[in-house]
Enzyme design. Structure first.
Site, PDB file in Angstrom:
ATOM      1  N   HIS A 103       0.922  -1.121   0.008  1.00 40.52           N
ATOM      2  CA  HIS A 103       0.135  -0.244   0.132  1.00 40.52           C
ATOM      3  C   HIS A 103       0.600   1.199   0.065  1.00 40.52           C
ATOM      4  CE1 HIS A 103      -1.978   3.040   2.481  1.00 40.52           C
ATOM      5  NE2 HIS A 103      -3.255   3.007   1.453  1.00 40.52           N
ATOM      6  N   GLU A 150       2.205   1.892  -3.313  1.00 38.12           N
ATOM      7  CA  GLU A 150       1.039   2.553  -4.348  1.00 38.12           C
ATOM      8  C   GLU A 150       1.146   3.962  -4.106  1.00 38.12           C
ATOM      9  OE1 GLU A 150      -2.959   3.867  -3.446  1.00 38.12           O
ATOM     10  OE2 GLU A 150      -3.237   1.761  -3.102  1.00 38.12           O
ATOM     11  N   HIS A 151       1.241   4.206  -2.789  1.00 40.55           N
ATOM     12  CA  HIS A 151       1.205   6.026  -2.740  1.00 40.55           C
ATOM     13  C   HIS A 151       2.418   6.420  -3.454  1.00 40.55           C
ATOM     14  CE1 HIS A 151      -1.644   7.309   0.676  1.00 40.55           C
ATOM     15  NE2 HIS A 151      -2.138   5.892   0.309  1.00 40.55           N
ATOM     16  N   GLU A 176      -3.798   7.743   7.895  1.00 36.44           N
ATOM     17  CA  GLU A 176      -4.810   6.963   7.174  1.00 36.44           C
ATOM     18  C   GLU A 176      -5.222   5.890   8.053  1.00 36.44           C
ATOM     19  OE1 GLU A 176      -3.716   5.866   3.474  1.00 36.44           O
ATOM     20  OE2 GLU A 176      -5.445   4.652   2.902  1.00 36.44           O
TER      21      GLU A 176
END
Lengths: 426, 423
Positions: B68, B71-72, B143
């Site tokens: 993840h 991905e950012h 997040e």
């Protein structure tokens, strides 16, 4: 896309959008009722009850079975706030007949089923049945209470109710749990009659073809009611400016805070306020917007931060997720970005990006049945209704200076914060 | 490029290209639409935390949440980020990481080929530095904290933590504040070079596009890389569950529950036929035409939030029932009781054929929308079946398949996760 509007009766209009790209056809009935404190809970409960049983399908399981047999036809009933109205929407979406295995008339039968639900509810002696009422009340009350669970939506709703505390739009769309609990079978039956007598009704048909005989069936059904005193959908009140900013804070045992800021802005429709739409987008629309690129990316003050304008009600809100210690800094930073807008210090790139992004999504509307349905439901309260393609052309006439002028009329009205309280346990 | 065309009896068709690098490209042309949706994905998700690229001699264990995080970071390049490039074209872009995949996507109604170029370019050009990695740790930490307040997220992950001993599916997709603190730019490159190899990737496009033009761009833009033979670290996951019950208190109005049944796996992944059979089974058992649904509703044990899901991927499979209830224990009792009743009494044949009709309708509905078409094609690329196979697979489901599925739902392998209101 051609738009064909047919007037079927007093305050009853049907819009047919012929689109060939879908395997299904969508038909929606949209009843616009006045948004009022006394009736909001009743109009929230009514669609729930109507969509779960009728005289022909007295048991919800039998109704579900019928829908499943119609290749999973989808009946959805909702209540939403649009301008100064409550819109009660009843939708059916079903596969086009050519896909059925045995040549069934799936669409015709699905529409007949929807008409049956709306016009022949399960009732006796002018009242709905107690067991149906009890079941649907419980589910609606659960949903009202459950709003607390997702803090982002909860915080946005709190801001709207605090900011529009003397406007009907400040009412929560499902009403209060105690008001729902107090509704009787007779009262709800009266609300159903009022909906059919005086609701402004707009029917949307989106798909390959207009189901045969649909308009005649609707006219015949409405003949049983003496229509009159139709809801005035065009009368809309705008948020009033405040002398000083209203501040409301709730403390809860949460890990992260929410900050929602409400602003008054010029109220208008697609003829008068496209400048507000563009200004809102440059300020806090997409990832090119001032709020995302500055408050989130450069300053890391919140995980999400975006702006939304409800133009017909004359307000904007900025919604963000913040750590407690950053709440004040985030508020200042958001106001700082608004100043940038007012001073015209946004870049040509940001202006052009917003225009391109808005136009790109407007052109995509035609590819979503639900998107088109919602578009025309919201736009119905404008005196002149434009298609997404028409707005796409109109947006080109908005200038940089228009955007600056619109920003100058934006004023902070209410700030709502949901912040973590110190934990006493653990 | 190798090209295959698949059609169904309604005239829908799609093209599947296989690039010399091993990359799979699936395209469905929808000339009646105004918009397009494109997705570039890799079979790499949050569960891939241990892997070997030297034939199994050495395994690299990476921090949880790294897929993840990557991905950012992939949106960034030396001279700006991909979002600002999309801002030039007006497309709407995004990305997501799930347990078993990472996908980068955009939708647009204009300048498709420019957008497609941007997508192919940034996904193939990583740019990670110590400084940008440090900066991202703060925002991803926020997040993660946001999800800590989400009861529907917590109820699911608490269930998975109680169900699995070892399998990384038990860990939050974004990782934890502690695990992401261990991510370095070198580790990001290790993961990128392992999993962002075209042979492990796929492209799915649906909308107003031309498949041959897409193929030509892919041919030109895809950078050939030495194929990497990835061996994923094996997990010694027992068949039994860790705990049968777990609870947490949050600021909620009424209790939320997620009831999971762990399934034994005979192969790493469930086949398309197995997944469809379970889908039919769940409709018969707990769909809105089922006796169970009526009983739970009439006894005020569930509300509109009730839903079922078949949750499966590499090395894990579970059936889940979730919703809100004042008495989650009784919901569980009734579900278990109904499973046993159906196994003993058999199922209603008419209900079976009706449910199958509705599932056929749902598949047709999926073709209404570019995003759902592309996502379904991505699923096909991930699991190696055809977009139009499902219809055949649905008609093949009979009573014995349904009973077979029901027999996999065993009470001793169930976990009840509950979120309770505070106080």
């Amino acid at each position: 896309m051609p738009q064909e509007i047919t007037k079927l009766a007093e305050g009853v209009e049907a819009l047919f959008l012929p689109v060939n790209s879908f395997n299904t056809t969508l038909v929606s009935f949209n009843f616009y009722m006045p948004l009022e404190k006394e009736t909001v809970a009743k109009y929230a409960l009514l669609p729930e009850l109507i969509a779960t049983c009728s005289k022909s399908y007295p048991d919800y399981l039998a109704l579900n079975y019928r829908l499943t047999a119609l290749y999973g036809a989808d009946v959805v009933a909702t209540a939403t706030k649009v301008g100064n109205c409550m819109c009660l929407k009843f939708t059916v979406s079903a596969i086009n007949d050519r896909f059925a295995f045995g040549g069934e008339k799936v669409m015709e039968e699905s529409v007949a089923l929807l008409l049956d639900l709306i016009f022949r509810p399960k009732a006796e002696n002018g009242a709905f049945f107690e067991d149906d009422l009890k079941r649907e009340k419980r589910k609606l009350i659960d949903r009202i209470k459950g709003e607390l669970n997702e803090k982002r939506t909860f915080a946005r709703n709190r801001l709207v109710s605090e900011m529009l505390d003397d406007d009907p739009y400040g009412l929560y769309k499902f009403g209060k749990a105690e008001d729902v609990a107090a509704i009787s079978g007779e009262e709800l039956f009266e609300a159903w009659k009022t909906m059919l007598i005086s609701g402004y009704l707009r029917i949307h048909v989106i798909g390959e073809a207009l189901p045969a005989g649909l308009y005649d069936s609707i006219k015949a059904e409405l003949n049983a009611f003496e229509r009159g005193n139709v809801t005035d959908i065009y009368s809309i009140t705008a948020l009033k400016e405040r002398q000083s900013v209203k501040r409301v804070t709730d403390l809860m045992e949460v890990a992260q805070g929410k900050l929602v800021m409400g602003f008054s802005c010029p109220a208008g429709d697609d003829d008068t306020s496209l400048d507000v739409m563009l200004m809102n987008d440059i300020f806090g629309g997409g990832p090119y917007g001032r709020l995302f690129t500055n408050v989130r990316e450069k300053m890391s003050l919140c995980y999400y931060c975006s702006a939304q304008a409800v133009r017909n009600k004359g307000f904007m809100m900025v919604d963000s997720g913040v750590e407690k210690e950053n709440a004040k800094k985030a508020e200042e930073a958001i106001l700082g970005q608004l100043e940038v807008m007012k001073n015209g210090e946004f870049t040509d790139f940001e202006f052009a990006s917003a225009v391109k992004s808005i136009k790109d999504s407007l052109r995509s509307y035609k590819d979503s049945q639900n998107g088109l349905d919602v578009w025309y439901t919201i736009k119905a309260i404008n005196r002149v209704v434009y298609s997404p393609e028409e707005i796409c052309e109109k947006i080109d006439s908005v200038t940089r200076q228009d955007v600056i002028n619109a920003a100058k009329r934006v004023k902070l009205n209410t700030v709502y914060a949901l912040l973590p309280k110190e934990r006493t346990e653990e | 490029m190798q090209k295959q065309v698949f059609s169904n009896r309604f005239g829908d068709s799609y093209v599947c290209f296989t690039h010399s690098s091993g990359l799979k490209v699936l395209v469905m042309e929808k000339p009646d639409f105004s918009s397009c949706y494109a997705l570039f994905g890799t079979k790499y998700g949050s569960i891939d935390t241990s892997f070997s690229t030297d034939g199994g001699k050495t395994f690299l264990n990476v921090p949880e949440g790294i897929a993840h995080f990557l991905e950012h970071k992939l949106f960034e390049s030396e001279d700006g980020d991909a979002f600002s490039r999309y801002a030039e074209t007006g497309a709407s872009a995004n990305a997501y990481t799930s347990f078993d995949r990472t996908c980068y996507l955009f939708s647009c109604s204009n300048r498709f080929y420019d957008n497609f170029d941007i997508l192919l370019d940034f996904v193939q050009h990583p740019y990670f530095t110590e400084q940008t990695v440090n900066k991202e740790q703060g925002i991803i930490g926020q997040e993660i904290r946001m999800y800590d307040d989400s009861p529907s997220w917590r109820v699911l992950f608490n269930m998975l933590e109680a169900m699995y001993y070892e399998h990384p599916v038990r860990i939050d997709i974004a990782g934890t504040t502690d695990s992401i603190a261990k991510i370095t730019y070198n580790l990001l490159y290790d993961c990128y070079n392992t999993f962002y190899n075209p042979a492990n990737m796929f492209i799915a496009v649906a909308g107003n596009v031309n498949a041959d033009e897409i193929a030509a761009i892919v041919e030109k833009r895809i950078i050939e890389r030495e194929p990497v033979k990835v061996i994923r670290g094996s997990v010694n996951e027992p068949d039994r569950v860790k705990e049968n019950y777990t609870e947490q208190c949050l600021d909620v109005a009424s209790p939320l529950f997620c009831l999971g049944f762990k399934e034994a796996l005979t192969a790493p992944e469930k086949t398309a036929a197995e997944r469809i059979a379970m889908g039919v089974t769940l409709e018969i058992l707990a769909g809105d035409c089922s006796q169970l649904y009526k009983e739970l509703t009439d006894s005020e044990l569930i509300n509109d939030e009730f839903e079922t899901e078949y949750f499966t991927g590499n090395g894990y499979a579970a059936v889940m029932f979730s919703g809100e209830s004042e008495e989650p224990y009784r919901v569980k009792e009734k579900i278990v009781c109904e499973i046993n009743r159906l196994i003993n009494d058999g199922i209603d044949k008419e209900l079976l054929s009706t449910v199958k009709k509705a599932m056929y309708g749902d598949i047709l509905r999926r073709f209404n929308n570019c995003e759902s078409i592309a996502s379904a094609m991505a699923e096909c690329a991930m699991f190696g079946y055809g977009l139009f196979d499902e219809q055949e697979l649905i008609s093949a489901v009979g009573e014995s398949e349904v009973i077979g599925c029901l027999k996999q739902l065993k009470e001793e392998k169930s976990v009840l996760s509950v979120i309770l209101p505070r106080g």
